[in-house]
Design a protein around this motif. Sequence first.
Motif, PDB file in Angstrom:
ATOM      1  N   VAL A   1       6.786 -21.922 -56.953  1.00  0.00           N
ATOM      2  CA  VAL A   1       5.917 -21.749 -58.120  1.00  0.00           C
ATOM      3  C   VAL A   1       5.491 -23.131 -58.608  1.00  0.00           C
TER       4      VAL A   1
ATOM      5  N   ASP B   1       2.937 -25.127 -61.446  1.00  0.00           N
ATOM      6  CA  ASP B   1       2.204 -24.890 -62.698  1.00  0.00           C
ATOM      7  C   ASP B   1       1.779 -26.220 -63.311  1.00  0.00           C
TER       8      ASP B   1
ATOM      9  N   ASN C   1      -0.671 -16.426 -54.956  1.00  0.00           N
ATOM     10  CA  ASN C   1      -1.041 -15.429 -55.978  1.00  0.00           C
ATOM     11  C   ASN C   1      -1.552 -14.138 -55.349  1.00  0.00           C
TER      12      ASN C   1
ATOM     13  N   LEU D   1      -8.247 -18.573 -58.657  1.00  0.00           N
ATOM     14  CA  LEU D   1      -6.843 -18.343 -59.008  1.00  0.00           C
ATOM     15  C   LEU D   1      -6.565 -18.994 -60.358  1.00  0.00           C
TER      16      LEU D   1
ATOM     17  N   TYR E   1       0.726 -20.970 -60.022  1.00  0.00           N
ATOM     18  CA  TYR E   1       0.409 -20.626 -58.640  1.00  0.00           C
ATOM     19  C   TYR E   1       1.712 -20.286 -57.909  1.00  0.00           C
ATOM     20  N   THR E   2       1.839 -19.019 -57.535  1.00  0.00           N
ATOM     21  CA  THR E   2       3.036 -18.549 -56.844  1.00  0.00           C
ATOM     22  C   THR E   2       2.753 -18.496 -55.346  1.00  0.00           C
TER      23      THR E   2
END
Length: 310
Positions: free
Chosen positions: A157, A159, A207, A231, A235-236
């Motif tokens: 993950v 961010d 995502n 997106l 952000y996964t």
Amino acid sequence: MCGMPQQPPVRSTPSPPPRPDASMSLLTNVMDHALDDGYAEATARRKAEGQAGMPRTLKAKLGLAGGLVLAALVVTVGAAQARITAPVVAKERQELIDRVDSETKAADKLQSDVDALRTEVGDRQRKALEKHGGDQGELVALLSGATEVHGPGVKLVVDDAKETSQGDGSRPRESTTFADTGRVRDRDMQRVVNGLWQSGAEAVAINGQRLTSFSAIRAAGDAILVDNRPLVPPYTVLAVGDGKKLSTAFQDSADGQYLHVLQQNYGIRASISAEGDVRLPAAPSLTVRTAKPMATGAGKGAADTGKGTS
């Protein structure tokens, strides 16, 4: 001897003393005749003819009344015109609303048709890959993103920073033109994904957006696009592979160290964990290129595939 007759002596009579205001005759005349004789005569003549002037107060009242009547007339005419045109304006407005609704429904229908056609094309491409891939059909479908996959892997993950930081200018973003260096950029995600591929990932998604060998990560303003689809953070990133081995290999790689630098210098948040089972969807659309026969057997072929994100 004749003598001349004597005349009595002439005695002079003393003249009266002058008035004290004799030298101010003009001022005295003005004071004695405050109203000019001509004005007085004209006023007397009008009175004699019965044409005496109207009092000023009456004139003012009549003027005010005339103005009010005129204003009321203008307001009345305007109200009448508004009542006449109101139905026409309301009709035109409703027609415009109906037209907008109609065009919106038409656009929604076209978008639905496009989505349905895209799904149909993807299904046919996946079937073609499975049919013509020979013994390697399943592998070809996996590498091309044609099928949904699941298995052990990692979850990463990434961010934006909580607070925007300028950085010290001596790290990976020293040449950046952006002031907000605490924001995750498209080039950051490119390095993260390529680092996972190089560390042994078999399939990757961001995502929920499956990446293929032809996927592109780009920027449009502040937004990150994956295959032209925007997106939003965080952000996964899910990657299928040997979880612990993949996690360690990525963190030790140059791209993993790059992500660590972003954390230390710009406050970008990132966390990685090994997962027992992750699920990745199939790619929404595929690009099929020509297949070439394999040298080891006739009738067997494999589509060109590769890893890497530009």
